[in-house]
Motif scaffolding. Structure first.
Motif, mmCIF file in Angstrom:
data_model
loop_
_atom_site.group_PDB
_atom_site.id
_atom_site.type_symbol
_atom_site.label_atom_id
_atom_site.label_comp_id
_atom_site.label_asym_id
_atom_site.label_seq_id
_atom_site.Cartn_x
_atom_site.Cartn_y
_atom_site.Cartn_z
ATOM 1 N N PRO A 219 67.050 63.462 35.523
ATOM 2 C CA PRO A 219 66.940 64.844 35.997
ATOM 3 C C PRO A 219 67.985 65.785 35.400
ATOM 4 O O PRO A 219 67.818 66.999 35.482
ATOM 5 C CB PRO A 219 67.134 64.704 37.519
ATOM 6 N N ASP A 220 69.053 65.247 34.839
ATOM 7 C CA ASP A 220 70.053 66.104 34.197
ATOM 8 C C ASP A 220 69.699 66.440 32.758
ATOM 9 O O ASP A 220 70.313 67.323 32.158
ATOM 10 C CB ASP A 220 71.435 65.429 34.231
ATOM 11 N N ARG A 223 63.026 67.898 32.681
ATOM 12 C CA ARG A 223 62.390 68.676 33.737
ATOM 13 C C ARG A 223 61.150 67.905 34.201
ATOM 14 O O ARG A 223 60.216 67.694 33.426
ATOM 15 C CB ARG A 223 61.993 70.053 33.195
ATOM 16 N N ASP A 240 64.667 67.987 39.429
ATOM 17 C CA ASP A 240 65.807 68.031 38.524
ATOM 18 C C ASP A 240 66.729 69.158 38.979
ATOM 19 O O ASP A 240 66.561 69.705 40.063
ATOM 20 C CB ASP A 240 65.334 68.234 37.081
ATOM 21 N N TYR A 274 66.099 64.918 43.436
ATOM 22 C CA TYR A 274 66.442 63.843 42.499
ATOM 23 C C TYR A 274 65.835 62.519 42.962
ATOM 24 O O TYR A 274 65.237 61.776 42.185
ATOM 25 C CB TYR A 274 67.955 63.701 42.393
#
Length: 285
Positions: A219-220, A223, A240, A274
């Motif tokens: 998620p970092d 998308r 995200d 998340y």
């Protein structure tokens, strides 16, 4: 956000609960984020090792090369510090000379790509058809690299800039590797009802060849959307940190000063997003 420790022949990368946005580290963390991102990266690296992702890139039939060796706390570390806080948060990796570009692949039109399209009808020199809507799926995924700035903000650049800096052969290899990994991962995710709108990969040179490094499809760096909720023409509910970005966009923060703390509600909802994304990918939702 990760801390990197040199173990001699290898690196130990520790994923923290810190979160960044717009190239700033925010003063608020997301509880459990480091463990979740590490487990998600391991999920994708396992898919690479099985050949489900990137298998088409290898003429020899061997898995796509990447940097991950283990997610266990090394004995040399456990002998000198309490390993408990590190468990579930670390990757022991091969060392590599990092390629100075982020390899971004977009399958849908959102974020900075959507803003660029509204202004010019193109993203990083890639001309797109007229009349596309926000979050619309592109006819084919596109490769839109960005520079890795040591100071200030990363910058989206045309592919020609990458070619000029790295040479045509290396730049083309990076483009093909990135598109293939994205396409394979998107197929895997779609079977679980998850859309990967866009993502970024990083690569490095190790033993004379390009290998995939850093976190992968978390998620970092990506998308994620729920396929059963997808409606082009509007913003999507994301799994995200887009949720954090949207809150910062709506705040009065000028993006040139220390970011404000995130409200408790935003932290809690981001944690929920998340976790939901991870569960959906694993078929646990």
């Amino acid at each position: 956000m990760r801390d990197v420790y040199d173990l001699g022949d290898t690196l130990m990368i520790v994923s923290s609960d810190r979160i960044s946005a717009f190239d700033y580290i925010l003063p608020s963390g997301i509880p459990g984020k480091g463990e979740l991102l590490t487990s998600m990266s391991r999920f994708w690296f396992d898919a690479i090792d099985s050949g489900e992702i990137g298998g088409r890139l290898s003429e020899s039939g061997s898995p796509l090369a990447h940097h991950l060796i283990s997610t266990d706390v090394p004995e040399v570390v456990a002998n000198v510090v309490d390993p408990t806080p590190l468990q579930g948060r670390i990757m022991v990796t091969r060392k590599a000379e990092v390629v100075p570009f982020e390899c971004v692949v977009r399958g849908y039109l959102e974020g900075s790509g959507w803003r660029a399209y509204q202004q010019s009808g193109e993203i990083c020199g890639v001309r797109l058809p007229e009349g596309l809507r926000q979050c619309e799926q592109l006819e084919s995924p596109i490769f839109t690299p960005s520079t890795k700035a040591e100071e200030g903000h990363d910058e989206n650049v045309p592919f020609d800039v990458m070619v000029a800096d790295l040479g045509n052969e290396t730049a083309e290899q990076l483009r093909q590797m990135s598109l293939t990994i994205y396409e394979d991962a998107a197929k895997l995710a779609s079977r679980q009802g998850v859309l990967i709108a866009d993502t970024k990969f990083e690569f490095g040179w190790c033993d004379g060849r390009l290998i995939l490094i850093d976190e992968v499809l978390t998620p970092d760096s990506s998308r994620f959307w729920a396929a059963d909720e997808y409606k082009p023409g509007q913003a999507q509910r994301s799994f995200d940190k887009q949720f954090v970005r949207e809150w910062l966009h709506a705040s009065d923060w000028d993006r040139d000063s220390v970011p404000p703390p995130l409200p408790k509600e935003i932290v809690e909802k981001t944690t929920e997003r998340y976790r939901e994304g991870a569960k959906r990918l694993r078929g646990e939702w």
